[in-house]
Design a protein around this motif. Structure first.
Motif, mmCIF file in Angstrom:
data_model
loop_
_atom_site.group_PDB
_atom_site.id
_atom_site.type_symbol
_atom_site.label_atom_id
_atom_site.label_comp_id
_atom_site.label_asym_id
_atom_site.label_seq_id
_atom_site.Cartn_x
_atom_site.Cartn_y
_atom_site.Cartn_z
ATOM 1 N N LEU A 80 40.336 77.865 40.377
ATOM 2 C CA LEU A 80 40.063 76.687 41.197
ATOM 3 C C LEU A 80 41.195 76.554 42.202
ATOM 4 O O LEU A 80 42.365 76.508 41.817
ATOM 5 N N VAL A 81 40.839 76.513 43.485
ATOM 6 C CA VAL A 81 41.841 76.443 44.549
ATOM 7 C C VAL A 81 41.582 75.206 45.396
ATOM 8 O O VAL A 81 40.479 75.029 45.924
ATOM 9 N N LEU A 82 42.589 74.339 45.523
ATOM 10 C CA LEU A 82 42.488 73.189 46.418
ATOM 11 C C LEU A 82 42.941 73.634 47.804
ATOM 12 O O LEU A 82 44.035 74.184 47.960
ATOM 13 N N VAL A 83 42.107 73.378 48.805
ATOM 14 C CA VAL A 83 42.384 73.845 50.160
ATOM 15 C C VAL A 83 42.815 72.677 51.044
ATOM 16 O O VAL A 83 42.087 71.691 51.182
ATOM 17 N N ALA A 84 44.013 72.799 51.611
ATOM 18 C CA ALA A 84 44.527 71.864 52.623
ATOM 19 C C ALA A 84 44.270 70.407 52.278
ATOM 20 O O ALA A 84 43.619 69.679 53.042
ATOM 21 N N PRO A 85 44.760 69.919 51.121
ATOM 22 C CA PRO A 85 44.522 68.511 50.775
ATOM 23 C C PRO A 85 45.061 67.580 51.859
ATOM 24 O O PRO A 85 46.124 67.828 52.433
ATOM 25 N N SER A 86 44.329 66.520 52.127
ATOM 26 C CA SER A 86 44.780 65.535 53.107
ATOM 27 C C SER A 86 46.030 64.828 52.587
ATOM 28 O O SER A 86 46.374 64.910 51.403
ATOM 29 N N ALA A 87 46.705 64.113 53.463
ATOM 30 C CA ALA A 87 47.940 63.426 53.080
ATOM 31 C C ALA A 87 47.733 62.453 51.917
ATOM 32 O O ALA A 87 48.547 62.432 50.985
ATOM 33 N N PRO A 88 46.654 61.631 51.899
ATOM 34 C CA PRO A 88 46.466 60.735 50.752
ATOM 35 C C PRO A 88 46.300 61.485 49.430
ATOM 36 O O PRO A 88 46.814 61.053 48.395
ATOM 37 N N VAL A 89 45.582 62.616 49.461
ATOM 38 C CA VAL A 89 45.387 63.397 48.242
ATOM 39 C C VAL A 89 46.706 63.997 47.783
ATOM 40 O O VAL A 89 47.084 63.903 46.609
ATOM 41 N N ARG A 90 47.434 64.601 48.706
ATOM 42 C CA ARG A 90 48.694 65.250 48.342
ATOM 43 C C ARG A 90 49.701 64.241 47.790
ATOM 44 O O ARG A 90 50.400 64.517 46.807
ATOM 45 N N ARG A 91 49.767 63.056 48.410
ATOM 46 C CA ARG A 91 50.714 62.040 47.934
ATOM 47 C C ARG A 91 50.419 61.649 46.494
ATOM 48 O O ARG A 91 51.330 61.522 45.672
ATOM 49 N N LEU A 92 49.136 61.448 46.173
ATOM 50 C CA LEU A 92 48.794 61.019 44.817
ATOM 51 C C LEU A 92 48.997 62.156 43.814
ATOM 52 O O LEU A 92 49.436 61.914 42.682
ATOM 53 N N LEU A 93 48.697 63.390 44.207
ATOM 54 C CA LEU A 93 48.966 64.528 43.326
ATOM 55 C C LEU A 93 50.454 64.607 42.994
ATOM 56 O O LEU A 93 50.841 64.830 41.837
ATOM 57 N N GLU A 94 51.292 64.420 44.009
ATOM 58 C CA GLU A 94 52.740 64.472 43.796
ATOM 59 C C GLU A 94 53.219 63.288 42.972
ATOM 60 O O GLU A 94 54.078 63.435 42.093
ATOM 61 N N LEU A 95 52.655 62.104 43.242
ATOM 62 C CA LEU A 95 53.047 60.906 42.507
ATOM 63 C C LEU A 95 52.721 61.040 41.024
ATOM 64 O O LEU A 95 53.490 60.604 40.158
ATOM 65 N N CYS A 96 51.579 61.672 40.724
ATOM 66 C CA CYS A 96 51.167 61.867 39.331
ATOM 67 C C CYS A 96 51.872 63.066 38.689
ATOM 68 O O CYS A 96 51.732 63.287 37.481
ATOM 69 N N GLY A 97 52.583 63.848 39.499
ATOM 70 C CA GLY A 97 53.322 64.985 38.978
ATOM 71 C C GLY A 97 52.458 66.158 38.570
ATOM 72 O O GLY A 97 52.880 66.982 37.746
ATOM 73 N N ILE A 98 51.257 66.269 39.140
ATOM 74 C CA ILE A 98 50.365 67.357 38.732
ATOM 75 C C ILE A 98 50.146 68.375 39.846
ATOM 76 O O ILE A 98 49.376 69.319 39.674
ATOM 77 N N ASP A 99 50.827 68.189 40.984
ATOM 78 C CA ASP A 99 50.625 69.124 42.087
ATOM 79 C C ASP A 99 51.047 70.540 41.712
ATOM 80 O O ASP A 99 50.473 71.518 42.192
ATOM 81 N N ARG A 100 52.034 70.675 40.815
ATOM 82 C CA ARG A 100 52.493 72.007 40.427
ATOM 83 C C ARG A 100 51.546 72.690 39.450
ATOM 84 O O ARG A 100 51.605 73.905 39.263
ATOM 85 N N ALA A 101 50.685 71.901 38.803
ATOM 86 C CA ALA A 101 49.737 72.492 37.848
ATOM 87 C C ALA A 101 48.528 73.092 38.550
ATOM 88 O O ALA A 101 47.809 73.905 37.963
ATOM 89 N N LEU A 102 48.303 72.699 39.796
ATOM 90 C CA LEU A 102 47.117 73.127 40.526
ATOM 91 C C LEU A 102 47.485 74.153 41.590
ATOM 92 O O LEU A 102 48.572 74.096 42.173
ATOM 93 N N ARG A 103 46.580 75.086 41.841
ATOM 94 C CA ARG A 103 46.803 76.014 42.948
ATOM 95 C C ARG A 103 46.366 75.338 44.243
ATOM 96 O O ARG A 103 45.216 74.918 44.376
ATOM 97 N N ILE A 104 47.290 75.238 45.184
ATOM 98 C CA ILE A 104 47.018 74.578 46.462
ATOM 99 C C ILE A 104 47.317 75.551 47.592
ATOM 100 O O ILE A 104 48.381 76.171 47.627
ATOM 101 N N GLU A 105 46.360 75.703 48.500
ATOM 102 C CA GLU A 105 46.533 76.549 49.680
ATOM 103 C C GLU A 105 46.518 75.660 50.919
ATOM 104 O O GLU A 105 45.549 74.934 51.157
ATOM 105 N N ASP A 106 47.593 75.708 51.701
ATOM 106 C CA ASP A 106 47.642 74.891 52.916
ATOM 107 C C ASP A 106 46.808 75.483 54.044
ATOM 108 O O ASP A 106 46.344 74.764 54.925
#
Length: 234
Positions: A80-106
């Protein structure tokens, strides 16, 4: 359940991969549609690209859905790859501390724009009333979302004479949770075409059935997407 203004869900498939593009608000009202499509994609594809670049808002229910999808991918051994999350999505992923658990492609790695098959996405409540109708549903069936949402799906897309088959499909969905196969469907102008349809039961955040979701593509589109056979040597 009502289709919120601005929410969008577009689906493209090709070569063992699915691309889902979500837009608008990603919250308790829209998670059932998004999660049903994701479940269908993850059951079928080796890789699922989830484009969140146009998501304007996400809440805890959206984050929980992403984590469930991540866990399904881990269990199944697919990606599962998250592609170019918008700023609101990225902020909440980082706030919840789970951004490192997910594969994210800018950057967008999807390379199937020309050959990919686009799918109509139609969601109904348990009474069969349309609550979501995407752009490809508009293109394939000839009704705008404004015209379709709030009407019974059977009155829009079931071809004359196929009501009994449609009822059998709904019964299978209620007992098995999913159905797929070829089905004759109708357009707004009265013409019909053969479509390949995948249906699945949608669930709310408590896991209770909340509606039905269907993806469909004209069989002619599938035929065009098949590679031409290699000529035999003389």
């Amino acid at each position: 359940m009502k289709d919120p203004a601005g929410y969008s869900c577009e689906v493209c498939t090709d070569a063992g991969a699915w691309r889902l593009t979500l837009g608008g608000e990603f919250d308790l009202a829209t998670v059932p549609v998004s999660e049903a499509v994701l479940r269908m994609a993850q059951a079928d594809a080796l890789t699922v690209w989830l484009d969140l670049g146009d998501v304007s808002f996400i809440d805890s229910s959206g984050i929980a859905m992403l984590m469930r999808a991540h866990q399904r991918a881990d269990r199944a051994g697919n990606e599962l790859v998250l592609v170019a999350p918008s700023a609101p999505v990225r902020r909440l992923l980082e706030l919840c501390g789970i951004d490192r658990a997910l594969r994210i492609e800018d950057r967008d790695p999807w390379t199937h724009q020309e050959s990919g098959r686009r799918h109509a996405v139609i969601a109904t409540n348990l009474d069969g009333v349309v609550v979501h109708w995407n752009r490809d549903a508009e293109a394939f069936y000839g009704y705008t979302a404004q015209h379709a949402v709030g009407r019974a799906a059977r009155d829009l897309i079931v071809a004359p004479g196929d009501n009994d088959e449609a009822r059998r499909i709904v019964q299978t969905l209620r007992t098995d949770g999913r159905w797929q196969g070829a089905f004759e469907v109708a357009r707004a102008d009265g013409s019909t075409f053969r479509a390949w349809v995948r249906d699945i039961v949608m669930c709310d955040d408590a896991g209770r059935p909340s509606g039905l979701l269907g993806l469909s593509v004209p069989m002619l589109e599938l035929a065009r997407a098949q590679p031409a056979p290699h000529p035999r040597a003389a």
